[in-house]
Write an enzyme that holds these catalytic residues in place. Structure first.
Site, PDB file in Angstrom:
ATOM      1  N   GLY A   1     -12.306   4.972  17.464  1.00 59.86           N
ATOM      2  CA  GLY A   1     -11.251   5.976  17.600  1.00 59.86           C
ATOM      3  C   GLY A   1     -11.031   6.473  19.009  1.00 59.86           C
TER       4      GLY A   1
ATOM      5  CD  GLU B   1     -17.721   1.095  12.937  1.00 55.18           C
ATOM      6  OE1 GLU B   1     -18.304   0.376  12.123  1.00 55.18           O
ATOM      7  OE2 GLU B   1     -16.951   2.027  12.597  1.00 55.18           O
TER       8      GLU B   1
ATOM      9  N   GLY C   1     -12.107  -0.235  18.795  1.00 58.73           N
ATOM     10  CA  GLY C   1     -11.148  -1.328  18.603  1.00 58.73           C
ATOM     11  C   GLY C   1     -10.105  -1.223  19.699  1.00 58.73           C
ATOM     12  NE  ARG C   2      -6.149   3.654  19.333  1.00 56.99           N
ATOM     13  CZ  ARG C   2      -5.155   3.718  18.449  1.00 56.99           C
ATOM     14  NH1 ARG C   2      -3.929   3.467  18.823  1.00 56.99           N
ATOM     15  NH2 ARG C   2      -5.393   4.068  17.204  1.00 56.99           N
TER      16      ARG C   2
ATOM     17  NE  ARG D   1      -0.515   2.379  17.333  1.00 56.92           N
ATOM     18  CZ  ARG D   1      -0.351   3.276  18.283  1.00 56.92           C
ATOM     19  NH1 ARG D   1       0.402   3.018  19.329  1.00 56.92           N
ATOM     20  NH2 ARG D   1      -0.949   4.444  18.205  1.00 56.92           N
TER      21      ARG D   1
ATOM     22  CE1 TYR E   1      -0.224   5.295  11.942  1.00 61.83           C
ATOM     23  CE2 TYR E   1      -0.310   3.810  13.814  1.00 61.83           C
ATOM     24  CZ  TYR E   1      -0.682   4.133  12.529  1.00 61.83           C
ATOM     25  OH  TYR E   1      -1.532   3.308  11.856  1.00 61.83           O
TER      26      TYR E   1
ATOM     27  CB  CYS F   1      18.884  -4.191   9.344  1.00 60.57           C
ATOM     28  SG  CYS F   1      19.509  -5.776   9.870  1.00 60.57           S
ATOM     29  CD  GLU F   2      14.525   0.544   8.412  1.00 56.94           C
ATOM     30  OE1 GLU F   2      14.452   1.738   8.755  1.00 56.94           O
ATOM     31  OE2 GLU F   2      14.465   0.165   7.241  1.00 56.94           O
TER      32      GLU F   2
HETATM   33  C1  LIG Z   1     -10.037   1.740  12.602  1.00 55.86           C
HETATM   34  C2  LIG Z   1     -11.493   1.877  12.631  1.00 55.86           C
HETATM   35  C3  LIG Z   1     -12.181   1.722  13.832  1.00 55.86           C
HETATM   36  C4  LIG Z   1     -11.497   1.453  15.144  1.00 55.86           C
HETATM   37  O1  LIG Z   1     -10.626   2.455  15.530  1.00 55.86           O
HETATM   38  P1  LIG Z   1      -9.993   2.399  17.001  1.00 55.86           P
HETATM   39  O2  LIG Z   1      -9.084   3.583  17.013  1.00 55.86           O
HETATM   40  O3  LIG Z   1      -9.257   1.118  17.120  1.00 55.86           O
HETATM   41  O4  LIG Z   1     -11.127   2.494  17.953  1.00 55.86           O
HETATM   42  C5  LIG Z   1     -13.552   1.812  13.811  1.00 55.86           C
HETATM   43  N1  LIG Z   1     -14.220   2.042  12.657  1.00 55.86           N
HETATM   44  C6  LIG Z   1     -13.602   2.176  11.480  1.00 55.86           C
HETATM   45  C7  LIG Z   1     -14.377   2.408  10.266  1.00 55.86           C
HETATM   46  C8  LIG Z   1     -12.219   2.118  11.417  1.00 55.86           C
HETATM   47  O5  LIG Z   1     -11.595   2.270  10.259  1.00 55.86           O
END
Ligand SMILES: *Cc1c(COP(=O)(O)O)cnc(C)c1O
Length: 463
Positions: free
Chosen positions: A278, A320, A322-323, A360, A364, A391-392
């Site tokens: 996150g 964890e 990701g982004r 996004r 969001y 088409c939105e």
């Molecule tokens: C989505 C998610 C992440 C990654 O979130 P990012 O915002 O991309 O860092 C990590 N752990 C869990 C359980 C998630 O659902």
């Protein structure tokens, strides 16, 4: 435009920064290194290049729209996360942000682990050679078939999300004659988004098992009784696009409190805690993300302090992101089709993609930046809305952006920080062909996910 949807739930929509640029940037040709991949620069001719490759040549070779992903930047971010904890934590890349076989190989080579949350992601991870023990399997509604496959493959952990799933996973593990390492995902009563976090008594959302009311403690009791399960820790993920550590602090404190309760009741100290992902990235120059090292130092000291206070040995931490790893490493390259001036209202710049390659903004109210990249311009800044070809009327790529007033059909524009949750959330709306992902590295480019073709569409449509 109503702010109808939001990653942290509609209740929190008001925490979004108002964010619309109040003034144009000083120099429209400048490329803010905060939002662009590391090897992106403007060439002497005025166009933009990535890893030494001119976007005009890239557009010629690979077409538009297309995502260009800077492999060296991706690897550097993996290493930064890995090294930030000095080996004291495990970094799991959240595959849902963007996953492909090349990505899996890079993660493996850079020493990262991988989160998957579906059979499809698991298949991709295994197909590209990620060792199963370095995979964590997530999701609030894993099917029996997915659980079976994950246990059979030998995934390192399954993150349990409900009471029903505890029984289901235990049962399947026993059938397979295995003891499956698991974590329990708890909801700690914190939701974090952007610069805010909100503590709520209990969270009305689908993930995890609540700490409140003793539910999580009950889940621990049940897991510890089941032969098919080996409880290795507690998991908490509090939100997305987070910029400060306050939410993690509360989350860590509550998780450690549960660990202390587990020790007191069962006489076991669980060896791991996972604090989720996150962590925020810069989509515009207004965003100020933390570096992995600051995050690591902060998380480690929070957990250490809380464990000392509770008289617990410090568990192994996992995170964890990701982004924060893939987001900044890619941009989407579009060609401008039409420029439509609505008298006294607004100018719409239409590109050859849109909500099918970046949902996004519509989903969001996400904010993005955009730059003219096929040339530089000394024209005055003009406030525009960059929209797609779908088409939105909600098909918006960048709600408010300054582009040079001489922007015209045929120009190439690029939206940075589209590495996460863009290709992975792409759709075929209007039978759009999902764009390719092109990896650039050391002056060369190669397709890692090819562009969809009309044959692909017809192959699925069995007539
Ligand atoms: C989505 C998610 C992440 C990654 O979130 P990012 O915002 O991309 O860092 C990590 N752990 C869990 C359980 C998630 O659902």
């Amino acid at each position: 435009m109503s702010r109808s949807a939001h990653p942290a739930g509609p209740r929190y929509a008001d925490v979004l920064p108002e964010g619309h640029y109040s003034a144009p940037p000083a120099d429209l040709n400048a490329l803010d290194p905060k939002v662009w991949a590391r090897t992106v620069t403007r060439t002497e001719e005025g166009s933009v290049s990535v890893s030494g490759l001119d976007v005009r040549a890239l557009a010629e070779e690979f077409g538009t729209p297309a995502y260009f992903l800077d492999e060296s930047d991706f690897r550097a971010r993996c290493r930064a996360w890995h090294e930030a904890f000095g080996g004291a934590a495990d970094v799991f890349y959240a595959g849902k942000a963007f996953l492909s076989r090349a990505i899996v190989r890079w993660l493996h080579e850079e020493g990262l682990n991988l989160d998957v949350c579906s059979g499809g992601e698991l298949t991709t991870a295994l197909a590209a050679g990620m060792p199963a023990e370095r995979i964590a399997f997530h999701g609030n509604n894993k099917t029996a078939e997915e659980i079976h496959r994950a246990i059979e493959a030998g995934v390192g952990r399954i993150v349990l999300d409900s009471f029903q799933e505890i029984v289901r996973v235990a049962h399947i593990a026993q059938e397979l004659g295995k003891r499956q390492p698991v974590q329990i995902r708890v909801t700690v009563g914190v939701e974090a988004h952007t610069h805010e976090f909100i503590a709520t008594a209990h969270e009305d959302q689908k993930f995890g098992i609540g700490l409140a009311g003793g539910q999580a403690a009950e889940a621990v009791r049940r897991v510890l009784k089941l032969d098919g399960l080996e409880l290795i820790g507690i998991h908490s993920h509090i939100g997305s696009q987070i910029f400060d550590m306050a939410g993690f602090e509360v989350s860590a404190r509550r998780v450690v409190q549960l660990l202390a309760e587990v020790r007191d009741e069962h006489g076991v100290e669980l060896p791991e805690i996972d604090l989720g992902g996150g962590l925020g990235i810069a989509y515009t120059s207004d965003d100020d993300p933390c570096e992995p090292r600051e995050i690591a130092t902060s998380l480690t000291s929070i957990v250490t302090r809380e464990c000392r206070a509770a008289g617990l040995a410090v568990p192994r931490i996992s995170v964890e992101p990701g982004r924060a790893i893939v987001g900044p490493t890619a941009f989407t390259l579009y060609e401008v089709g039409t420029v439509k001036e609505l008298d006294g209202l607004r100018t719409y710049v239409s590109v050859d993609g849109g909500m099918s390659d970046n949902i996004r903004t519509a989903l969001y109210d996400a904010e993005y930046s955009v730059s003219l990249v096929s040339r530089s311009s000394s024209a005055e800044p003009m406030l525009v809305r960059v929209v797609g070809k779908h088409c939105e009327s909600g098909d918006i790529v960048v709600r408010d952006a300054f582009l040079p007033a001489d922007i015209a059909s045929g120009d190439l524009i690029a939206v940075p920080a589209t590495g996460a949750y863009c290709r992975s959330m792409a759709s075929n709306y209007n039978h759009a062909l999902r764009p390719p992902v092109v990896a650039v590295n050391d002056g060369s480019a190669r397709v890692i996910v090819r562009r969809e073709t009309e044959e692909d569409l017809l192959r699925l449509d069995v007539g």
